[in-house]
Design an enzyme around this catalytic site. Structure first.
Site, PDB file in Angstrom:
ATOM      1  N   TYR A 149      48.892  47.578  21.578  1.00  0.00           N
ATOM      2  CA  TYR A 149      49.397  46.207  21.743  1.00  0.00           C
ATOM      3  C   TYR A 149      48.979  45.343  20.554  1.00  0.00           C
ATOM      4  CZ  TYR A 149      49.230  41.339  23.450  1.00  0.00           C
ATOM      5  OH  TYR A 149      49.350  39.975  23.584  1.00  0.00           O
TER       6      TYR A 149
HETATM    7  P1  NAD Z   1      54.549  37.217  30.012  1.00  0.00           P
HETATM    8  O1  NAD Z   1      54.785  38.678  30.161  1.00  0.00           O
HETATM    9  O2  NAD Z   1      54.288  36.421  31.253  1.00  0.00           O
HETATM   10  O3  NAD Z   1      55.755  36.545  29.248  1.00  0.00           O
HETATM   11  C1  NAD Z   1      56.523  37.211  28.239  1.00  0.00           C
HETATM   12  C2  NAD Z   1      57.995  37.110  28.633  1.00  0.00           C
HETATM   13  O4  NAD Z   1      58.787  37.671  27.589  1.00  0.00           O
HETATM   14  C3  NAD Z   1      58.327  37.909  29.910  1.00  0.00           C
HETATM   15  O5  NAD Z   1      58.842  37.043  30.912  1.00  0.00           O
HETATM   16  C4  NAD Z   1      59.372  38.944  29.458  1.00  0.00           C
HETATM   17  O6  NAD Z   1      60.384  39.154  30.419  1.00  0.00           O
HETATM   18  C5  NAD Z   1      59.918  38.302  28.182  1.00  0.00           C
HETATM   19  N1  NAD Z   1      60.461  39.275  27.205  1.00  0.00           N
HETATM   20  C6  NAD Z   1      59.837  40.396  26.748  1.00  0.00           C
HETATM   21  N2  NAD Z   1      60.636  41.023  25.865  1.00  0.00           N
HETATM   22  C7  NAD Z   1      61.765  40.284  25.762  1.00  0.00           C
HETATM   23  C8  NAD Z   1      62.974  40.427  24.997  1.00  0.00           C
HETATM   24  N3  NAD Z   1      63.167  41.471  24.173  1.00  0.00           N
HETATM   25  N4  NAD Z   1      63.949  39.482  25.140  1.00  0.00           N
HETATM   26  C9  NAD Z   1      63.766  38.429  25.966  1.00  0.00           C
HETATM   27  N5  NAD Z   1      62.653  38.245  26.722  1.00  0.00           N
HETATM   28  C10 NAD Z   1      61.668  39.168  26.607  1.00  0.00           C
HETATM   29  O7  NAD Z   1      53.325  37.048  28.993  1.00  0.00           O
HETATM   30  P2  NAD Z   1      52.438  35.774  28.640  1.00  0.00           P
HETATM   31  O8  NAD Z   1      51.062  36.057  29.108  1.00  0.00           O
HETATM   32  O9  NAD Z   1      53.141  34.537  29.031  1.00  0.00           O
HETATM   33  O10 NAD Z   1      52.419  35.890  27.052  1.00  0.00           O
HETATM   34  C11 NAD Z   1      53.325  35.153  26.246  1.00  0.00           C
HETATM   35  C12 NAD Z   1      53.047  35.459  24.790  1.00  0.00           C
HETATM   36  O11 NAD Z   1      51.712  35.100  24.444  1.00  0.00           O
HETATM   37  C13 NAD Z   1      53.190  36.927  24.413  1.00  0.00           C
HETATM   38  O12 NAD Z   1      53.747  36.991  23.116  1.00  0.00           O
HETATM   39  C14 NAD Z   1      51.754  37.435  24.384  1.00  0.00           C
HETATM   40  O13 NAD Z   1      51.608  38.530  23.514  1.00  0.00           O
HETATM   41  C15 NAD Z   1      51.044  36.206  23.857  1.00  0.00           C
HETATM   42  N6  NAD Z   1      49.628  36.150  24.243  1.00  0.00           N
HETATM   43  C16 NAD Z   1      49.279  36.027  25.557  1.00  0.00           C
HETATM   44  C17 NAD Z   1      47.942  35.924  25.897  1.00  0.00           C
HETATM   45  C18 NAD Z   1      47.493  35.787  27.326  1.00  0.00           C
HETATM   46  O14 NAD Z   1      46.264  35.780  27.548  1.00  0.00           O
HETATM   47  N7  NAD Z   1      48.408  35.655  28.300  1.00  0.00           N
HETATM   48  C19 NAD Z   1      46.953  35.950  24.902  1.00  0.00           C
HETATM   49  C20 NAD Z   1      47.355  36.120  23.583  1.00  0.00           C
HETATM   50  C21 NAD Z   1      48.695  36.185  23.257  1.00  0.00           C
HETATM   51  C1  UGA Z   2      44.536  39.095  27.405  1.00  0.00           C
HETATM   52  C2  UGA Z   2      46.054  39.285  27.592  1.00  0.00           C
HETATM   53  O1  UGA Z   2      46.321  40.161  28.677  1.00  0.00           O
HETATM   54  C3  UGA Z   2      46.726  39.814  26.373  1.00  0.00           C
HETATM   55  O2  UGA Z   2      48.153  39.743  26.554  1.00  0.00           O
HETATM   56  C4  UGA Z   2      46.315  38.965  25.218  1.00  0.00           C
HETATM   57  O3  UGA Z   2      46.952  39.268  24.048  1.00  0.00           O
HETATM   58  C5  UGA Z   2      44.810  38.975  25.045  1.00  0.00           C
HETATM   59  O4  UGA Z   2      44.261  38.403  26.235  1.00  0.00           O
HETATM   60  C6  UGA Z   2      44.348  38.141  23.879  1.00  0.00           C
HETATM   61  O5  UGA Z   2      43.410  37.361  23.991  1.00  0.00           O
HETATM   62  O6  UGA Z   2      44.920  38.306  22.803  1.00  0.00           O
HETATM   63  P1  UGA Z   2      42.418  40.548  28.022  1.00  0.00           P
HETATM   64  O7  UGA Z   2      41.365  39.880  27.210  1.00  0.00           O
HETATM   65  O8  UGA Z   2      42.265  41.995  28.297  1.00  0.00           O
HETATM   66  O9  UGA Z   2      43.871  40.365  27.376  1.00  0.00           O
HETATM   67  O10 UGA Z   2      42.539  39.675  29.357  1.00  0.00           O
HETATM   68  P2  UGA Z   2      42.244  39.994  30.877  1.00  0.00           P
HETATM   69  O11 UGA Z   2      43.210  40.963  31.442  1.00  0.00           O
HETATM   70  O12 UGA Z   2      42.135  38.681  31.566  1.00  0.00           O
HETATM   71  O13 UGA Z   2      40.823  40.742  30.851  1.00  0.00           O
HETATM   72  C7  UGA Z   2      39.615  40.065  30.532  1.00  0.00           C
HETATM   73  C8  UGA Z   2      38.459  41.029  30.679  1.00  0.00           C
HETATM   74  O14 UGA Z   2      38.318  41.405  32.058  1.00  0.00           O
HETATM   75  C9  UGA Z   2      38.619  42.330  29.911  1.00  0.00           C
HETATM   76  O15 UGA Z   2      37.387  42.670  29.341  1.00  0.00           O
HETATM   77  C10 UGA Z   2      38.983  43.373  30.979  1.00  0.00           C
HETATM   78  O16 UGA Z   2      38.491  44.649  30.711  1.00  0.00           O
HETATM   79  C11 UGA Z   2      38.305  42.810  32.195  1.00  0.00           C
HETATM   80  N1  UGA Z   2      39.003  43.168  33.443  1.00  0.00           N
HETATM   81  C12 UGA Z   2      40.319  42.911  33.595  1.00  0.00           C
HETATM   82  C13 UGA Z   2      38.276  43.751  34.465  1.00  0.00           C
HETATM   83  O17 UGA Z   2      37.068  44.007  34.341  1.00  0.00           O
HETATM   84  N2  UGA Z   2      38.922  44.046  35.636  1.00  0.00           N
HETATM   85  C14 UGA Z   2      40.243  43.782  35.832  1.00  0.00           C
HETATM   86  O18 UGA Z   2      40.776  44.064  36.925  1.00  0.00           O
HETATM   87  C15 UGA Z   2      40.969  43.195  34.781  1.00  0.00           C
END
Ligand code: NAD
Ligand code: UGA
Length: 313
Positions: A149
């Site tokens: 990823y």
């Molecule tokens: P999410 O999965 O809730 O939202 C992403 C959306 O994109 C989904 O609804 C999916 O259906 C849509 N999508 C995927 N591929 C597509 C395509 N080809 N065409 C149109 N739609 C498409 O995820 P999120 O947590 O809201 O994350 C949003 C963005 O932020 C992502 O780019 C993710 O990598 C980034 N991000 C998220 C986190 C986090 O902690 N949630 C942290 C760092 C970065």
């Molecule tokens: C999150 C998002 O899922 C990614 O899309 C994003 O890109 C990433 O943050 C980011 O910062 O860039 P992550 O940090 O793994 O990834 O977020 P969580 O799923 O909330 O996990 C946080 C921590 O909890 C991790 O260390 C994970 O191993 C732990 N975890 C998660 C558990 O111990 N148990 C669980 O059931 C889920």
């Protein structure tokens, strides 16, 4: 302004659409409802504003839609569509990540170069750093993703930088650090933890629980996107974090206070791709964007808990 939000039905995208509409912008949203988690959740994300007169929605895939038409009359793009999730990106799944994270980004940038956009804001990720020995993580650190990823998010970020350098697409990449709050994706830690607590089930902890994360509340992430529209410097990359490095297992007493329940913990093996630590240096975002996180973890988690009880009832 006319804004395009990709991934509009997702966790962060739907919050952003709502805020842009509140600020008076016209918003076009695109989302293909990928099956990573249920469509019903994404439809519920859209529901509060789907009928707003300034909102248009395209239930389409970026890889298939006519992007020339989609970008006509658009002033700013917020590119959030992606296949998210660190732990699911191994094996055969990787092609979903290359298609939705790399190819889709390349296609939208190829189209964007033909238009005079004000800003192209890309949702990058802390996962581009990998297991960085240098903490807090600075934008200038060596990047060494630890999951497929992370590789795909870094490739897309690099594409943004090179479309800026070659074609002047006004990209700004925001590296979000683990986002939480109402609407959080069901695969993410706090969503899973709260759900387990509500159902009186044990919480699964991957590894020994000593991993640390810089958790960022959704409203702070949205604020960073909004200010980037005006203040984000073209071609630049900014960390957007919550301002704290928290040890995962230290958060459980706070969860017990919020939920008013005793938590049961179940330790499972460390997951491949999970980095041990994340912690954002946010000085650059503070200087250029005037960004500083406003929501404390206890306040943010309380809001997520309030939301999840309504959502799961
Ligand atoms: P999410 O999965 O809730 O939202 C992403 C959306 O994109 C989904 O609804 C999916 O259906 C849509 N999508 C995927 N591929 C597509 C395509 N080809 N065409 C149109 N739609 C498409 O995820 P999120 O947590 O809201 O994350 C949003 C963005 O932020 C992502 O780019 C993710 O990598 C980034 N991000 C998220 C986190 C986090 O902690 N949630 C942290 C760092 C970065
Ligand atoms: C999150 C998002 O899922 C990614 O899309 C994003 O890109 C990433 O943050 C980011 O910062 O860039 P992550 O940090 O793994 O990834 O977020 P969580 O799923 O909330 O996990 C946080 C921590 O909890 C991790 O260390 C994970 O191993 C732990 N975890 C998660 C558990 O111990 N148990 C669980 O059931 C889920």
């Amino acid at each position: 302004m006319n804004c395009l939000v990709t991934g509009a039905a997702g966790f962060i995208g739907s919050h952003l659409c709502r805020r842009l509409l509140k600020e008076g912008h016209y918003v076009s949203g695109i989302d293909s409802f990928t099956d990573y988690y249920p469509r019903s959740i994404k439809e519920a994300n859209l529901a509060p504003f789907s009928k707003h007169k300034k909102f248009k929605f395209f239930p389409e895939d970026i890889n298939r839609i006519d992007l020339n038409k989609l970008l006509q009359n658009i002033d700013a793009v917020f590119h959030l569509a992606a296949q998210a999730g660190v732990r699911a990106s191994w094996g055969k799944n990787f092609s979903i990540y290359t298609k939705n994270n790399i190819e889709a980004t390349q296609k939208i940038l190829e189209t964007a170069k033909k238009y005079r956009l004000t800003k192209f804001v890309y949702a990058s990720s802390s996962s581009v750093y990998g297991s960085s020995p240098e903490l807090p993580m600075k934008e200038t650190n060596i990047l060494s993703p630890f999951s497929p990823y992370g590789v795909s998010k870094l490739a897309a970020e690099n594409l943004c930088s090179l479309y800026f350098r070659n074609y002047g697409v006004p990209t700004v990449s925001l590296r979000f650090f683990t986002v939480y709050g109402p609407g959080q994706r069901p695969d993410m830690a706090f969503h899973r933890f709260f759900k387990a607590i509500l159902l009186n089930k044990p919480i699964s902890i991957y590894g020994d629980g000593k991993q640390t994360r810089d958790f960022t509340y959704i409203d702070d992430i949205i604020e960073a996107n909004i200010v980037s529209l005006v203040k984000g410097k073209e071609g630049e990359i900014y960390n957007i974090g919550g301002g704290n490095q928290l040890i995962l297992k230290n958060v459980f007493s706070l969860l017990e206070q919020i939920c008013q329940k005793k938590i049961q913990l179940q330790y499972e093996k460390k997951q491949k791709g999970d980095v041990l630590h994340t912690f954002a240096d946010i000085k650059k975002a503070y200087v250029d964007l005037d960004y500083s996180p406003k929501v404390r973890l206890d306040e943010g988690l309380q809001k997520e808990w309030n939301w999840i009880q309504r959502y799961l009832s």
